[in-house]
Design an enzyme around this catalytic site. Sequence first.
Site, mmCIF file in Angstrom:
data_model
loop_
_atom_site.group_PDB
_atom_site.id
_atom_site.type_symbol
_atom_site.label_atom_id
_atom_site.label_comp_id
_atom_site.label_asym_id
_atom_site.label_seq_id
_atom_site.Cartn_x
_atom_site.Cartn_y
_atom_site.Cartn_z
ATOM 1 N N LYS A 54 -48.933 32.505 -41.825
ATOM 2 C CA LYS A 54 -50.367 32.256 -42.084
ATOM 3 C C LYS A 54 -51.135 33.566 -42.045
ATOM 4 O O LYS A 54 -51.948 33.850 -42.924
ATOM 5 C CB LYS A 54 -50.946 31.338 -41.003
ATOM 6 C CG LYS A 54 -50.819 29.882 -41.312
ATOM 7 C CD LYS A 54 -51.397 29.083 -40.148
ATOM 8 C CE LYS A 54 -50.801 27.699 -40.126
ATOM 9 N NZ LYS A 54 -50.778 27.087 -38.825
ATOM 10 N N GLN A 98 -52.841 25.564 -33.564
ATOM 11 C CA GLN A 98 -51.493 25.168 -33.971
ATOM 12 C C GLN A 98 -50.971 24.020 -33.093
ATOM 13 O O GLN A 98 -51.062 24.076 -31.867
ATOM 14 C CB GLN A 98 -50.564 26.398 -33.862
ATOM 15 C CG GLN A 98 -49.153 26.187 -34.334
ATOM 16 C CD GLN A 98 -49.024 25.994 -35.841
ATOM 17 O OE1 GLN A 98 -49.894 26.374 -36.622
ATOM 18 N NE2 GLN A 98 -47.934 25.384 -36.255
ATOM 19 N N ASP A 121 -58.249 22.408 -40.768
ATOM 20 C CA ASP A 121 -57.168 21.405 -40.787
ATOM 21 C C ASP A 121 -57.680 20.049 -41.286
ATOM 22 O O ASP A 121 -56.884 19.189 -41.651
ATOM 23 C CB ASP A 121 -56.629 21.192 -39.360
ATOM 24 C CG ASP A 121 -55.320 21.915 -39.103
ATOM 25 O OD1 ASP A 121 -54.535 22.074 -40.046
ATOM 26 O OD2 ASP A 121 -55.095 22.298 -37.935
HETATM 27 N N1 GUN Z 1 -48.198 22.408 -36.958
HETATM 28 C C1 GUN Z 1 -47.420 22.188 -38.058
HETATM 29 N N2 GUN Z 1 -48.191 22.010 -39.155
HETATM 30 C C2 GUN Z 1 -49.470 22.112 -38.757
HETATM 31 C C3 GUN Z 1 -50.717 22.034 -39.448
HETATM 32 O O1 GUN Z 1 -50.814 21.809 -40.661
HETATM 33 N N3 GUN Z 1 -51.823 22.205 -38.671
HETATM 34 C C4 GUN Z 1 -51.760 22.440 -37.336
HETATM 35 N N4 GUN Z 1 -52.905 22.602 -36.669
HETATM 36 N N5 GUN Z 1 -50.610 22.522 -36.672
HETATM 37 C C5 GUN Z 1 -49.479 22.367 -37.385
#
Ligand code: GUN
Length: 291
Positions: A54, A98, A121
């Site tokens: 990311k 996350q 998100d």
């Molecule tokens: N963990 C795995 N995929 C995601 C996601 O799309 N968003 C978040 N916040 N955590 C994750």
Amino acid sequence: MAGRVIDGKAIAADVRKQVASDVAALKSAHGLTPGLAVVLVGEDPASQVYVRNKGKQTIECGMQSFEHRLPEETSEADILALVQQLNNDPAVNGILVQLPLPKHVDSNKILNTILPDKDVDGFHPANVGRLSIGERALVPCTPVGSVILAKTVQENLSGLNAVVIGRSNIVGKPVAQLLLKENCTVTIAHSRTRNIGKVVKEADLVIAAVGVPEMVRGNWIKPGAIVIDVGINRVPGENGKSKLVGDCNYEECARVAGAITPVPGGVGPMTIACLLKNTVEATKMQNNITS
Ligand code: GUN
């Protein structure tokens, strides 16, 4: 004849290219540089890889990346305080905490503290509500990516019978809302659905998001249907190694489908690309930029 393979990697690269161009336009027209903050608590190896990717892609698109790595034992109060600090930081336009969070932390409490306009998100109840009533919203990334992939096969999804398998808050429910917005006739199938194969067989568009390895069989698929496989399941492979498979039995479904996403290389790469897209959208929302 085998169906067309939808190349998620290439389509995600196109989305990132568009994001980079939007970022450049925001800079030149408004003097804004979107910023994305990611909070990672603990040492989960998959989360670490994800967060690293990311950060890299955020910078490649011309945005600012802020990473906050906290030890596993960080208290809920300290995480809440960090989220509040990011809510108040004007350089931060998007916040992602996350998941999964450590067991001693109430994930909903943390996610619901993120300002809805910074919630890239799309998990905050305000964004869930906005999506369901058709207001401008930040929408969860994997559902957005899934619909973009389907639309590369058929631009106009209006009138299609869409069957979503799975009813999670992260994928199943929001993707059903997006498909409704595209004027599909939407069915959500789940673990209690009777004769699920027969239900799926009616679908022109299948979105599989159950998290059960290779559950969807070839004889469930209507010939020519578009199949979007959201599943990423690690299963034992050959020589004691593990491998990734989706929620669809790929070999069987690819023989019947008109188009299908592979795992890996389908929906997976779209998630981060759509997160970056959401960060641009969040920046525009916060600055009352409508286009
Ligand atoms: N963990 C795995 N995929 C995601 C996601 O799309 N968003 C978040 N916040 N955590 C994750």
